[in-house]
Design an enzyme around this catalytic site. Structure first.
Site: not given
Length: 189
Positions: A102-104, A123, A149
Site C-alpha cells: 500500500i501507498c509507496a 500513492y 492500494s
C-alpha cells in the site's frame, strides 16, 4: 490457516501497518509484525513507536503464506533496500503466495520485478516506480496474487481485500460491519 508477515521498517506509515494487523486479527487470521531493522520495534513516520512480534533475522519468511508491505516514504525506502525482502517478494510471487503493498510500498514490488503487465496502483506521484505495470488509479487493485492500494485513506479497503483473499468475502463483510465500515464493496479480481 494462512499465515501472514507484515514487514515493518522504520519510517512506516503507522495507520497502514496497524490497521491491517488490527482488522486481520479481528478476522482471526494469523499475522506477525516483523521488524525489518531487527531490533523488535519500529519508529513510524510520525514518531509513533511500536513493538513487533519478531525480528527479520530470527524468522524464515518462506514459512509464511502472504507478505504485506505498508507504506510511508522512509519505510518504503528501507524495505526497498533490504535484499531479503526483495528476494522474498520474488519467491512469493513465483509460488503464487499473496503479495500486498500500500501507498509507496508498491514501488518495492516494482523493484522486485513482479509487476510486469500486472495491474497495480500506488500513492499519487509514485507511479513511475511501478515499473512495467498497468497503472490504475482505483483505491485497491487485485491482479492474481498481488494486491495494491493507494494510501492511508484506502487502508480499510486494502485490509478487507486481504481478508477476503485469505479467508472469504463473508468474513471481510462481517469485519467491515463490526467496525462500522459501510463502504466496503469487494474489488473485482
Amino acid at each position: 490457516m494462512a499465515k501472514t508477515a507484515i514487514c515493518i521498517a522504520d519510517g512506516v506509515e503507522e495507520i497502514e501497518a496497524l490497521t491491517v494487523v488490527d482488522l486481520m486479527r479481528r478476522a482471526k487470521l494469523d499475522i506477525d509484525m516483523i521488524s525489518v531493522q531487527n531490533r523488535g520495534r519500529a519508529m513510524g513516520s510520525h514518531r509513533i513507536q511500536f513493538e513487533c512480534d519478531y525480528c527479520l533475522k530470527d524468522i524464515d519468511l518462506n514459512s509464511y503464506d502472504a507478505i504485506v508491505l505498508p507504506g510511508g516514504l522512509k519505510g518504503t525506502e528501507n524495505l526497498m533496500n533490504n535484499v531479503k525482502i526483495i528476494d522474498t517478494i520474488q519467491t512469493f510471487f513465483e509460488k503464487g503466495k499473496l503479495v500486498a503493498a500500500i501507498c509507496a510500498a508498491p514501488t518495492v514490488l516494482g523493484k522486485a520485478g513482479i509487476l510486469r503487465d500486472k495491474k497495480a496502483t500506488c500513492y499519487p506521484g509514485m507511479e513511475n516506480g511501478l515499473l512495467s505495470a498497468k497503472v490504475s488509479y482505483d483505491p485497491v487493485v487485485i491482479d492474481g496474487n498481488i494486491i495494491t492500494s493507494r494510501g492511508m485513506g484506502t487502508v480499510n479497503d486494502f485490509a478487507l481485500e486481504i481478508i477476503r483473499y485469505l479467508a472469504d468475502e463473508n468474513t471481510a463483510k462481517e469485519i467491515a460491519d463490526r467496525v462500522v465500515y459501510s463502504h466496503f464493496e469487494p474489488s473485482e479480481s
